[in-house]
Design a protein around this motif. Structure first.
Motif, PDB file in Angstrom:
ATOM      1  N   VAL A  98       0.858  -1.188   0.000  1.00  0.00           N
ATOM      2  CA  VAL A  98       0.000   0.000   0.000  1.00  0.00           C
ATOM      3  C   VAL A  98       0.893   1.236   0.000  1.00  0.00           C
ATOM      4  CG1 VAL A  98      -1.709   1.337   1.265  1.00  0.00           C
ATOM      5  CG2 VAL A  98      -1.891  -1.153   1.200  1.00  0.00           C
ATOM      6  N   ASP A  99       0.787   2.031  -1.049  1.00  0.00           N
ATOM      7  CA  ASP A  99       1.535   3.283  -1.168  1.00  0.00           C
ATOM      8  C   ASP A  99       0.539   4.427  -1.054  1.00  0.00           C
ATOM      9  OD1 ASP A  99       3.254   5.335  -1.685  1.00  0.00           O
ATOM     10  OD2 ASP A  99       3.850   4.670  -3.683  1.00  0.00           O
ATOM     11  N   TYR A 100       0.530   5.105   0.090  1.00  0.00           N
ATOM     12  CA  TYR A 100      -0.446   6.161   0.378  1.00  0.00           C
ATOM     13  C   TYR A 100       0.308   7.377   0.889  1.00  0.00           C
ATOM     14  CZ  TYR A 100      -4.264   8.514   2.995  1.00  0.00           C
ATOM     15  OH  TYR A 100      -5.161   9.418   3.500  1.00  0.00           O
ATOM     16  N   GLN A 101       0.337   8.439   0.094  1.00  0.00           N
ATOM     17  CA  GLN A 101       1.088   9.646   0.441  1.00  0.00           C
ATOM     18  C   GLN A 101       0.168  10.855   0.369  1.00  0.00           C
ATOM     19  OE1 GLN A 101       4.786   9.923  -1.857  1.00  0.00           O
ATOM     20  NE2 GLN A 101       4.684   7.733  -2.274  1.00  0.00           N
ATOM     21  N   TRP A 102      -0.114  11.443   1.517  1.00  0.00           N
ATOM     22  CA  TRP A 102      -1.010  12.607   1.569  1.00  0.00           C
ATOM     23  C   TRP A 102      -0.302  13.854   1.057  1.00  0.00           C
ATOM     24  CZ3 TRP A 102      -6.076  13.619   2.592  1.00  0.00           C
ATOM     25  CH2 TRP A 102      -6.418  14.959   2.786  1.00  0.00           C
ATOM     26  N   ARG A 103      -1.012  14.632   0.256  1.00  0.00           N
ATOM     27  CA  ARG A 103      -0.544  15.936  -0.186  1.00  0.00           C
ATOM     28  C   ARG A 103      -1.710  16.916  -0.117  1.00  0.00           C
ATOM     29  NH1 ARG A 103       3.628  13.996   0.391  1.00  0.00           N
ATOM     30  NH2 ARG A 103       5.521  14.102  -0.891  1.00  0.00           N
ATOM     31  N   GLY A 104      -1.467  18.090   0.481  1.00  0.00           N
ATOM     32  CA  GLY A 104      -2.488  19.128   0.491  1.00  0.00           C
ATOM     33  C   GLY A 104      -2.801  19.580  -0.925  1.00  0.00           C
ATOM     34  N   LEU A 105      -3.979  20.129  -1.117  1.00  0.00           N
ATOM     35  CA  LEU A 105      -4.407  20.496  -2.466  1.00  0.00           C
ATOM     36  C   LEU A 105      -3.489  21.547  -3.089  1.00  0.00           C
ATOM     37  CD1 LEU A 105      -6.665  19.629  -4.376  1.00  0.00           C
ATOM     38  CD2 LEU A 105      -8.008  21.578  -3.590  1.00  0.00           C
ATOM     39  N   ASN A 106      -2.871  22.386  -2.253  1.00  0.00           N
ATOM     40  CA  ASN A 106      -1.955  23.388  -2.789  1.00  0.00           C
ATOM     41  C   ASN A 106      -0.654  22.774  -3.301  1.00  0.00           C
ATOM     42  OD1 ASN A 106      -1.010  22.671  -0.270  1.00  0.00           O
ATOM     43  ND2 ASN A 106      -0.425  24.755   0.320  1.00  0.00           N
ATOM     44  N   ARG A 107      -0.476  21.456  -3.072  1.00  0.00           N
ATOM     45  CA  ARG A 107       0.704  20.755  -3.586  1.00  0.00           C
ATOM     46  C   ARG A 107       0.313  19.730  -4.651  1.00  0.00           C
ATOM     47  NH1 ARG A 107       3.881  18.486   1.461  1.00  0.00           N
ATOM     48  NH2 ARG A 107       5.455  18.051  -0.147  1.00  0.00           N
ATOM     49  N   ILE A 108      -0.889  19.878  -5.187  1.00  0.00           N
ATOM     50  CA  ILE A 108      -1.373  19.048  -6.292  1.00  0.00           C
ATOM     51  C   ILE A 108      -1.681  19.964  -7.470  1.00  0.00           C
ATOM     52  CG2 ILE A 108      -3.199  17.501  -7.091  1.00  0.00           C
ATOM     53  CD1 ILE A 108      -3.531  16.559  -4.209  1.00  0.00           C
ATOM     54  N   SER A 109      -1.235  19.598  -8.635  1.00  0.00           N
ATOM     55  CA  SER A 109      -1.438  20.446  -9.809  1.00  0.00           C
ATOM     56  C   SER A 109      -2.916  20.717 -10.068  1.00  0.00           C
ATOM     57  CB  SER A 109      -0.836  19.775 -11.047  1.00  0.00           C
ATOM     58  OG  SER A 109      -1.181  20.480 -12.220  1.00  0.00           O
ATOM     59  N   PRO A 110      -3.281  21.988 -10.345  1.00  0.00           N
ATOM     60  CA  PRO A 110      -4.657  22.285 -10.744  1.00  0.00           C
ATOM     61  C   PRO A 110      -5.089  21.494 -11.974  1.00  0.00           C
ATOM     62  CG  PRO A 110      -3.474  24.310 -10.238  1.00  0.00           C
ATOM     63  CD  PRO A 110      -2.459  23.200 -10.251  1.00  0.00           C
ATOM     64  N   ASN A 111      -4.118  21.053 -12.766  1.00  0.00           N
ATOM     65  CA  ASN A 111      -4.461  20.230 -13.930  1.00  0.00           C
ATOM     66  C   ASN A 111      -5.191  18.958 -13.517  1.00  0.00           C
ATOM     67  OD1 ASN A 111      -3.263  21.892 -15.955  1.00  0.00           O
ATOM     68  ND2 ASN A 111      -1.244  21.100 -15.413  1.00  0.00           N
ATOM     69  N   ASP A 150       6.457  14.755  -8.865  1.00  0.00           N
ATOM     70  CA  ASP A 150       5.507  15.130  -7.821  1.00  0.00           C
ATOM     71  C   ASP A 150       4.167  15.520  -8.433  1.00  0.00           C
ATOM     72  OD1 ASP A 150       7.285  14.722  -5.761  1.00  0.00           O
ATOM     73  OD2 ASP A 150       8.004  16.789  -5.748  1.00  0.00           O
ATOM     74  N   ALA A 151       3.117  15.387  -7.624  1.00  0.00           N
ATOM     75  CA  ALA A 151       1.768  15.723  -8.091  1.00  0.00           C
ATOM     76  C   ALA A 151       1.656  17.193  -8.483  1.00  0.00           C
ATOM     77  CB  ALA A 151       0.745  15.389  -7.010  1.00  0.00           C
ATOM     78  N   ALA A 152       2.458  18.041  -7.883  1.00  0.00           N
ATOM     79  CA  ALA A 152       2.411  19.474  -8.206  1.00  0.00           C
ATOM     80  C   ALA A 152       2.875  19.764  -9.626  1.00  0.00           C
ATOM     81  CB  ALA A 152       3.267  20.258  -7.214  1.00  0.00           C
ATOM     82  N   ASP A 153       3.617  18.827 -10.216  1.00  0.00           N
ATOM     83  CA  ASP A 153       4.247  19.082 -11.516  1.00  0.00           C
ATOM     84  C   ASP A 153       3.557  18.384 -12.678  1.00  0.00           C
ATOM     85  OD1 ASP A 153       6.243  20.550 -10.174  1.00  0.00           O
ATOM     86  OD2 ASP A 153       7.363  18.716  -9.732  1.00  0.00           O
ATOM     87  N   LEU A 154       2.388  17.832 -12.456  1.00  0.00           N
ATOM     88  CA  LEU A 154       1.686  17.124 -13.520  1.00  0.00           C
ATOM     89  C   LEU A 154       1.301  18.051 -14.659  1.00  0.00           C
ATOM     90  CD1 LEU A 154      -0.686  14.844 -11.418  1.00  0.00           C
ATOM     91  CD2 LEU A 154       1.156  14.042 -12.918  1.00  0.00           C
ATOM     92  N   SER A 155       1.553  17.647 -15.869  1.00  0.00           N
ATOM     93  CA  SER A 155       1.126  18.401 -17.044  1.00  0.00           C
ATOM     94  C   SER A 155      -0.342  18.106 -17.344  1.00  0.00           C
ATOM     95  CB  SER A 155       1.977  18.003 -18.253  1.00  0.00           C
ATOM     96  OG  SER A 155       1.684  16.665 -18.639  1.00  0.00           O
ATOM     97  N   PRO A 156      -0.986  18.909 -18.181  1.00  0.00           N
ATOM     98  CA  PRO A 156      -2.370  18.607 -18.556  1.00  0.00           C
ATOM     99  C   PRO A 156      -2.526  17.212 -19.162  1.00  0.00           C
ATOM    100  CG  PRO A 156      -1.831  20.852 -19.191  1.00  0.00           C
ATOM    101  CD  PRO A 156      -0.544  20.220 -18.728  1.00  0.00           C
ATOM    102  N   ARG A 157      -1.578  16.795 -19.983  1.00  0.00           N
ATOM    103  CA  ARG A 157      -1.660  15.473 -20.607  1.00  0.00           C
ATOM    104  C   ARG A 157      -1.549  14.368 -19.563  1.00  0.00           C
ATOM    105  NH1 ARG A 157       2.783  12.881 -24.768  1.00  0.00           N
ATOM    106  NH2 ARG A 157       1.536  11.128 -25.522  1.00  0.00           N
ATOM    107  N   GLU A 158      -0.621  14.518 -18.630  1.00  0.00           N
ATOM    108  CA  GLU A 158      -0.448  13.507 -17.587  1.00  0.00           C
ATOM    109  C   GLU A 158      -1.668  13.438 -16.667  1.00  0.00           C
ATOM    110  OE1 GLU A 158       4.449  13.918 -17.370  1.00  0.00           O
ATOM    111  OE2 GLU A 158       3.137  15.129 -16.096  1.00  0.00           O
TER     112      GLU A 158
END
Length: 231
Positions: free
Chosen positions: A51-64, A173-181
């Protein structure tokens, strides 16, 4: 009234209080702190699966990824109060015609199910899901619902949440996701144990292309305003 009857009523009232207060307490707690591992995660751990579960606040997740989730899963997320009756009716009509079963669950319903309940499709669970959905819509902001959703949804076998999924599929990182990803991650949500985001087959590529196109409408029409705005 006899002592036995009084004692029985007291026990019944205590049980009813627990039944009512326990869900409310859980919703209030998760409104401000990350949820504990879900029942699905625990079941996999008992089975010996990782189980790989890593919490990230929404401000650290790409708006994409927010836009992709809304585009793929719940276009009316910001305008409904937990239930999209149009989507439910369309799902019922589609299922009545036969073929592949289609769901009409909103992001709010999926969050309620993933955080507080067990996997399955039985009517008891569906009833509790509806109750929890009402509670989280009443207590949490839409931004919080999206934050929790993106952190507990499964994106690969044993991989939960946007950060773990981003690292698993794209090595970033989730913050760096592109629109395609982001579109590819949203595209595999119907069956994350069957499909791949990094090297997708034809079905996921087609679905991701539709999701990415719809992400433009999410941005331009303000369908994400309750999340990217003040929520």
């Amino acid at each position: 009234m006899g002592k036995g009857r009084k004692r029985g009523r007291r026990v019944l009232l205590i049980v009813l209080a627990i039944v009512v207060l326990f869900p409310i307490a859980g919703v209030l707690i998760v409104a401000v702190v990350p949820p504990p591992p879900t029942l699905l995660m625990l079941r996999q751990a008992v089975r010996g699966e990782g189980v790989d579960y890593q919490w990230r606040g929404l401000n650290r997740i790409s708006p994409n990824l927010v836009n992709a989730a809304i585009a793929a899963e719940d276009a009316r997320f910001c305008s409904h109060h937990g239930f999209d009756m149009d989507a439910i009716q369309k799902a019922l009509d589609h299922n009545a015609e036969g073929g592949r079963i289609r769901g009409g669950s909103t992001i709010s319903q999926q969050t309620a199910k993933n955080v507080f309940l067990w996997p399955g499709r039985d009517w008891v669970r569906k009833g509790l899901e509806a109750g929890y959905t009402v509670l989280i819509e009443a207590v949490w902001s839409k931004r919080r619902i999206m934050e929790v959703y993106l952190n507990v949804v499964e994106w690969a076998p044993g991989v939960y949440g946007a950060q773990a999924a981003s690292r698993h599929w794209f090595g970033k990182d989730a913050a760096d996701l592109s629109p395609r990803e982001a579109a590819r991650l949203a595209a595999i949500l119907p069956a994350p144990r069957r499909y791949e985001a990094a090297d997708p087959g034809p079905y996921v590529r087609r679905r991701a292309a539709r999701v990415q196109a719809a992400m433009g409408a999410v941005r331009n029409q303000g369908l994400n305003a309750c999340v990217v705005g003040r929520g």
